[in-house]
Enzyme design. Structure first.
Site, mmCIF file in Angstrom:
data_model
loop_
_atom_site.group_PDB
_atom_site.id
_atom_site.type_symbol
_atom_site.label_atom_id
_atom_site.label_comp_id
_atom_site.label_asym_id
_atom_site.label_seq_id
_atom_site.Cartn_x
_atom_site.Cartn_y
_atom_site.Cartn_z
ATOM 1 N N LYS A 179 -0.817 2.642 1.657
ATOM 2 C CA LYS A 179 0.074 3.766 1.345
ATOM 3 C C LYS A 179 -0.669 4.900 0.634
ATOM 4 C CE LYS A 179 4.024 0.620 1.151
ATOM 5 N NZ LYS A 179 4.922 -0.164 0.271
ATOM 6 N N TYR A 220 4.141 2.058 10.418
ATOM 7 C CA TYR A 220 4.175 1.424 9.091
ATOM 8 C C TYR A 220 3.651 -0.011 9.139
ATOM 9 C CZ TYR A 220 5.826 -0.628 4.797
ATOM 10 O OH TYR A 220 5.875 -1.315 3.612
ATOM 11 N N SER A 264 0.145 -2.748 1.230
ATOM 12 C CA SER A 264 0.608 -1.479 0.637
ATOM 13 C C SER A 264 -0.501 -0.641 0.024
ATOM 14 C CB SER A 264 1.688 -1.751 -0.403
ATOM 15 O OG SER A 264 2.880 -2.101 0.251
HETATM 16 N N1 LIG Z 1 4.063 -4.383 -1.268
HETATM 17 C C1 LIG Z 1 3.613 -4.485 -0.056
HETATM 18 O O1 LIG Z 1 2.431 -4.665 0.164
HETATM 19 C C2 LIG Z 1 4.653 -4.475 1.010
HETATM 20 C C3 LIG Z 1 4.082 -4.232 2.390
HETATM 21 C C4 LIG Z 1 4.704 -5.092 3.437
HETATM 22 N N2 LIG Z 1 4.085 -4.818 4.694
HETATM 23 C C5 LIG Z 1 6.182 -4.863 3.506
HETATM 24 O O2 LIG Z 1 6.576 -3.943 4.126
HETATM 25 O O3 LIG Z 1 6.974 -5.555 2.962
#
Ligand SMILES: NC(=O)CC[C@H](N)C(=O)O
Length: 307
Positions: free
Chosen positions: A71, A191, A68
């Site tokens: 993001k 994603y 994440s």
């Molecule tokens: N908090 C994260 O790093 C979540 C990313 C992970 N790829 C998910 O979609 O659950």
């Protein structure tokens, strides 16, 4: 004020936390099988100052799944492409819920609370799909920002797709509300792949450098974002970057941070430096356990905080 010896500080943090690795507790992210195989006995930390000074300790050069933390960079691409229109269907409030929660989406008409929970990042990925080849653009941006090519770990991406039931539910739910323009499979492919990008602490610390430079590129100085846009990304990292632990992170650390379930946390000291810490074992909120401790130690030793 004498210059801070960042290398000494990172060495001390590594020396203090590394012996705790076998007993500190926490768990690697087991819901993504490829991440469940990563050894929890790893710890790395790296930073890069606005003057270009670097410091690093421990497993700082080992690539790991940025998850994440991606993001921040996908949001950056979307803001660059769409400006204010980026916010038409994505909110800016902390969720207070876990990163993969579905619960608020129903009463909030399919509009995700913020771009850093999974629902919000999937909505950002949808915007990027409408703009072009999102995966290639993200890899190119990250490569330029850290000055080295970066790649997607195909095994992690496959593993995420195989077990991404909750993300698939989030995407379908948003599609039902009209939040996504593109087909669910295409959006999720972006994603899952962005989450599966592999980078080291040293690379991430460098790549995030535009966030402590009013949007200026960490190596070239050219604008990546405007100063106002960079300030807003930092504000979102502080309020939403660590999910339902964001209040606790602000309280204990007081820096814009973005975590990932690979165990990485990227943090920004505006006008000063960007840093990245990595240790794969997570706490109950999906944030790196020793990563959080390392940031607490860093702030305590340096006095650097936005507050
Ligand atoms: N908090 C994260 O790093 C979540 C990313 C992970 N790829 C998910 O979609 O659950």
């Amino acid at each position: 004020m004498p210059a801070m010896d960042f290398q000494l500080i990172l060495d001390e943090i590594n020396d203090e936390l590394r012996p705790l690795l076998p007993t500190a507790g926490g768990k690697v992210a087991s819901y993504i099988p490829a991440l469940a195989r990563v050894s929890p006995l790893q710890f790395g930390i790296a930073l890069r100052t606005n003057a270009g000074q670097t410091a690093a300790a421990g497993d700082s050069a080992v690539p790991f799944s940025i998850q994440s933390m991606s993001k921040v960079f996908s949001l950056t691409l979307a803001i660059r492409a769409l400006g204010e229109a980026m916010w038409d269907r994505i909110g800016r409030e902390p969720s207070g819920s876990s990163f993969n929660s579905l619960v608020q989406l129903e009463s909030e008409h399919g509009i995700p609370r913020n771009p850093f929970i999974n629902a919000g990042a999937i909505a950002v990925a949808d915007r990027l799909v409408s703009q072009g080849d999102a995966k290639a653009e993200l890899l190119a941006l990250l490569g330029r920002l850290c000055g080295e090519p970066v790649h997607i770990d195909a095994e992690v991406a496959r593993s995420e797709a195989d077990t991404g039931f909750r993300n698939t539910a989030l995407a379908n739910f948003m599609k039902g509300f009209g939040t996504l323009d593109n087909d669910v499979a295409t959006v999720l492919d972006v994603y899952f792949n962005q989450c599966a990008i592999a980078m080291s602490c040293e690379q991430v610390a460098c790549a995030a450098g535009y966030l402590c430079r009013d949007g200026g590129h960490p190596l070239a100085g050219t604008p990546v974002l405007s100063a106002a846009q960079a300030r807003r990304v930092n504000a979102l990292m502080l309020t939403c970057g660590t999910y339902d632990a964001a209040g606790e992170f602000a309280f204990r650390i007081g820096l814009p941070c973005k975590s990932g379930v690979g165990g990485g946390i990227v943090a920004v000291v505006p006008d000063r430096l960007s840093l990245c810490v990595w240790s794969p074992a997570l706490d109950a909120t999906g944030n790196s356990l020793l990563g959080r401790r390392a940031l607490e130690l860093f702030v305590a030793r340096t006095g650097l905080s936005v507050f």
